[in-house]
Structures are given as structure tokens and as C-alpha cells.
Design a protein around this motif. Structure first.
Motif, short mmCIF file in Angstrom:
data_model
loop_
_atom_site.label_atom_id
_atom_site.label_comp_id
_atom_site.label_asym_id
_atom_site.label_seq_id
_atom_site.Cartn_x
_atom_site.Cartn_y
_atom_site.Cartn_z
N UNK A 43 0.86 -1.16 0.11
CA UNK A 43 0.00 -0.06 0.07
C UNK A 43 0.95 1.31 0.18
N UNK A 44 1.92 1.17 0.85
CA UNK A 44 2.81 2.40 0.81
C UNK A 44 3.77 2.55 -0.48
N UNK A 45 3.95 1.40 -1.04
CA UNK A 45 4.48 1.37 -2.48
C UNK A 45 3.76 1.84 -3.37
N UNK A 46 2.51 1.47 -3.64
CA UNK A 46 1.73 2.18 -4.48
C UNK A 46 1.48 3.58 -4.18
N UNK A 47 1.38 4.12 -2.94
CA UNK A 47 1.10 5.51 -2.71
C UNK A 47 2.48 6.13 -3.05
N UNK A 48 3.43 5.69 -3.12
CA UNK A 48 4.74 6.37 -3.58
C UNK A 48 4.84 6.66 -4.96
N UNK A 49 4.49 5.44 -5.65
CA UNK A 49 4.54 5.46 -7.13
C UNK A 49 3.55 6.44 -7.71
#
Length: 116
Positions: A43-49
């Protein structure tokens, strides 16, 4: 005789204040982050991308951290939303100008020199 000197140069952390556009605080809309029950890392990875143009994430924390329930978080900015999500897990985020990011356990500060 001279002592050898070792040079170590680290990449500087990404500075949000240089990339943000100046906008009146009153007109700045709040952001909403929808989290679902499950692993935190994807979820954090998606937000950062999506919102920070991060291409590569180096996750140095436990891959087992979980968000416990479906939840929508409202914050003044994406930076504030990330801080509110990562803080309870004692994680810190470092963004770099080369579109990479590192999530790692926050440094623990101790009272140096204090005696019981």
C-alpha cells in the motif's frame, strides 16, 4: 606518516520544500488515503509510485507489518498522510532525487549519559 582519509558521500534526502509549488494554505485541498486491511508495504509502495513518482522502493523494515482494517485517512498533504501511517510502526521514509525511496525503522534515540 599521514593517516589515510576515507571519503564517503551519501545521497542527500529529497527536500519537499524545493519541489512544492507555493500555494495559499487556505486553498490547499486535503488529501484522502484509502487503506485496506492487509500488508502495509504494497500500500505504501503504491502511494509512493502514484504521488511521489518513486520507481524503486527499498523496504528495510519487516515485510509482515499489516494495516488492521479498511480506513480512509484525511491529511493536509501526501507527506502528512505518509507520516501519520508510518509513525505508529516507528518507520521513517527517505526520498531521493533519483526516484528511489527507503523505508526503514526509525532511529531510536536514547538519553546518553543518563544513569538509573
Amino acid at each position: 606518516m599521514t593517516t589515510p582519509v576515507q571519503a564517503q558521500e551519501n545521497c542527500q534526502p529529497f527536500n519537499f520544500s524545493q519541489t512544492e509549488r507555493a500555494a495559499p494554505a487556505a486553498t490547499s485541498p486535503a488529501v484522502e488515503l484509502a487503506l485496506t486491511a492487509g500488508l502495509l508495504q504494497p500500500q505504501i509502495e503504491t502511494l509512493l509510485k502514484q504521488h511521489f513518482a518513486i520507481r524503486q522502493l527499498d523496504w528495510r523494515a519487516s515485510p509482515h507489518y499489516r494495516w488492521s482494517t479498511d480506513f480512509t485517512l484525511t491529511a493536509a498533504s501526501w507527506e502528512a498522510a505518509l507520516e501519520r501511517v508510518l509513525q505508529p510502526y516507528q518507520l521513517q521514509l527517505t526520498l531521493y532525487a533519483n526516484h528511489t525511496a527507503v523505508v526503514s525503522p526509525a532511529a531510536v534515540t536514547s538519553a546518553a549519559g543518563s544513569k538509573p
